[in-house]
Design a protein around this motif. Structure first.
Motif, short mmCIF file in Angstrom:
data_model
loop_
_atom_site.label_atom_id
_atom_site.label_comp_id
_atom_site.label_asym_id
_atom_site.label_seq_id
_atom_site.Cartn_x
_atom_site.Cartn_y
_atom_site.Cartn_z
N ASP A 8 0.82 -1.11 -0.07
CA ASP A 8 0.00 0.15 0.10
C ASP A 8 0.74 1.13 0.06
OD1 ASP A 8 -2.40 1.70 0.57
OD2 ASP A 8 -1.17 1.80 2.68
N ALA A 9 0.43 2.22 -0.55
CA ALA A 9 1.44 3.59 -0.58
C ALA A 9 0.98 4.36 0.60
CB ALA A 9 0.91 4.63 -1.67
N PHE A 10 -0.31 4.94 1.06
CA PHE A 10 -0.55 5.80 1.98
C PHE A 10 -0.79 5.34 3.21
CE2 PHE A 10 -2.21 7.69 -2.07
CZ PHE A 10 -1.09 8.63 -2.20
N GLY A 11 0.06 5.98 4.21
CA GLY A 11 0.04 5.24 5.90
C GLY A 11 0.82 3.97 5.79
N THR A 12 1.53 3.57 4.68
CA THR A 12 2.42 2.44 4.68
C THR A 12 3.86 2.85 4.31
OG1 THR A 12 0.64 0.81 4.35
CG2 THR A 12 2.81 -0.09 3.81
N LEU A 13 3.90 3.39 3.16
CA LEU A 13 5.32 4.01 2.57
C LEU A 13 5.29 5.61 2.79
CD1 LEU A 13 5.25 2.08 -0.83
CD2 LEU A 13 6.71 1.72 1.23
N SER A 93 -0.02 16.19 -1.50
CA SER A 93 0.92 16.40 -2.85
C SER A 93 2.28 16.76 -2.31
CB SER A 93 0.44 17.21 -3.85
OG SER A 93 0.59 18.85 -3.20
N HIS A 94 2.40 17.00 -1.09
CA HIS A 94 3.65 17.53 -0.29
C HIS A 94 4.34 16.25 0.90
CE1 HIS A 94 3.77 21.11 -2.17
NE2 HIS A 94 2.69 21.61 -2.00
N ALA A 95 3.37 15.21 0.66
CA ALA A 95 3.56 14.22 1.82
C ALA A 95 4.90 13.51 1.52
CB ALA A 95 2.42 12.98 1.61
N LYS A 96 5.60 13.17 2.51
CA LYS A 96 6.91 12.44 2.63
C LYS A 96 6.94 10.88 2.99
CE LYS A 96 8.99 16.45 1.82
NZ LYS A 96 9.59 16.71 0.43
N ALA A 97 7.93 10.29 2.57
CA ALA A 97 8.10 8.95 2.78
C ALA A 97 8.46 8.81 4.28
CB ALA A 97 8.87 7.97 1.98
N TYR A 98 7.93 7.73 4.94
CA TYR A 98 8.42 7.48 6.29
C TYR A 98 9.88 7.16 6.38
CZ TYR A 98 3.62 6.83 7.69
OH TYR A 98 2.02 7.08 8.02
N PRO A 99 10.51 7.75 7.24
CA PRO A 99 12.10 7.69 7.41
C PRO A 99 12.71 6.34 7.10
CG PRO A 99 10.92 8.66 9.36
CD PRO A 99 9.96 8.13 8.48
N GLU A 100 12.06 5.15 7.10
CA GLU A 100 12.66 3.87 7.17
C GLU A 100 12.32 3.22 5.75
OE1 GLU A 100 8.57 2.52 8.40
OE2 GLU A 100 9.87 4.24 8.56
N ALA A 101 11.30 3.93 4.95
CA ALA A 101 10.92 3.38 3.76
C ALA A 101 12.24 3.03 2.76
CB ALA A 101 10.01 4.19 3.11
#
Length: 224
Positions: A8-13, A93-101
């Motif tokens: 999944d993308a949002f909330g996962t990555l 549109s400005h969301a960032k990946a989680y640090p560990e992704a």
């Protein structure tokens, strides 16, 4: 034996954050019903979104707007849902990946991987590019003409990966969209429970549960 993994993308990555939804919900409530706690609106909004049925497929932006409009009507709010959905999309549109992704994905080289997301195609691909996240395949609800948890989007991922359900693991944060959806077609699931949610007895049951993506490479290595 595991031959591929889907995400999944949002909330996962990518961290779209519940605070974004609350920010938008607060704007809706302030404009139309100040006495309503903003925390109440997202649950109704999500229920309409995930249960949406249309004679013809509608893209994410349209479905999101329609489900918000229905939620506003439930709370006797009069007004146009469009500007609030535009606000949500601008923030996302400005969301960032989680640090560990990125680090976790780098440790999975050689294992085919795909994103399976309720998203409009161009929007998601641009966001993945901005965050430097690369995948063999990107399967969106717009491309599949279906939203998770419906089987069609997962079946399209299996076809793109050339894999059988028992050869794939799906990783996602939603018990409904990801765990239930992937489970419907026989794909094993990893639930990313970042908030430490206590799963109810009637909730879909994942095969594995992790707090973030960090332990995923070792988990998948064990399954391979």
């Amino acid at each position: 034996m595991i031959r591929a993994v889907t995400f999944d993308a949002f909330g996962t990555l990518i961290d779209t954050g519940r605070d974004v939804l609350i920010h938008v919900a607060r704007a809706v409530c302030q404009d139309h019903r100040p006495a309503l706690p903003p925390e109440e609106l997202p649950a109704t909004w999500a229920r309409y979104f995930f249960n949406a049925e249309y004679d013809e497929f509608q893209n994410l932006l349209t479905t999101t707007e329609d489900s918000l409009a229905k939620s506003m009507a439930d709370y006797r709010m009069e007004g146009d849902a469009g500007p609030y959905v535009e606000m949500l999309q601008r923030m996302w549109s400005h969301a960032k990946a989680y640090p560990e992704a990125s680090r976790v994905l780098a440790r999975m080289d050689g294992l085919p991987r795909a994103v399976v997301s309720n998203a409009d195609d161009a929007f998601l691909k641009d966001l993945l590019r901005k965050n430097g996240l690369t995948f063999d395949h990107v399967i969106t609800s717009e491309g599949a003409r279906a939203y998770k948890p419906r089987p069609r989007i997962f079946e399209m991922a299996l076809a793109e990966l050339g894999a059988e359900p028992d050869q794939v693991v799906h990783v996602g944060d939603s018990l409904t969209a990801d765990v239930e959806g992937a489970g419907r077609v026989g794909i094993r699931t990893v639930w990313v429970n970042r908030s430490g949610v206590v799963r109810g007895a009637s909730d879909p049951q994942p095969d594995h549960e992790i707090r973030d993506l960090t332990p995923l490479p070792e988990l998948l290595a064990g399954l391979r």
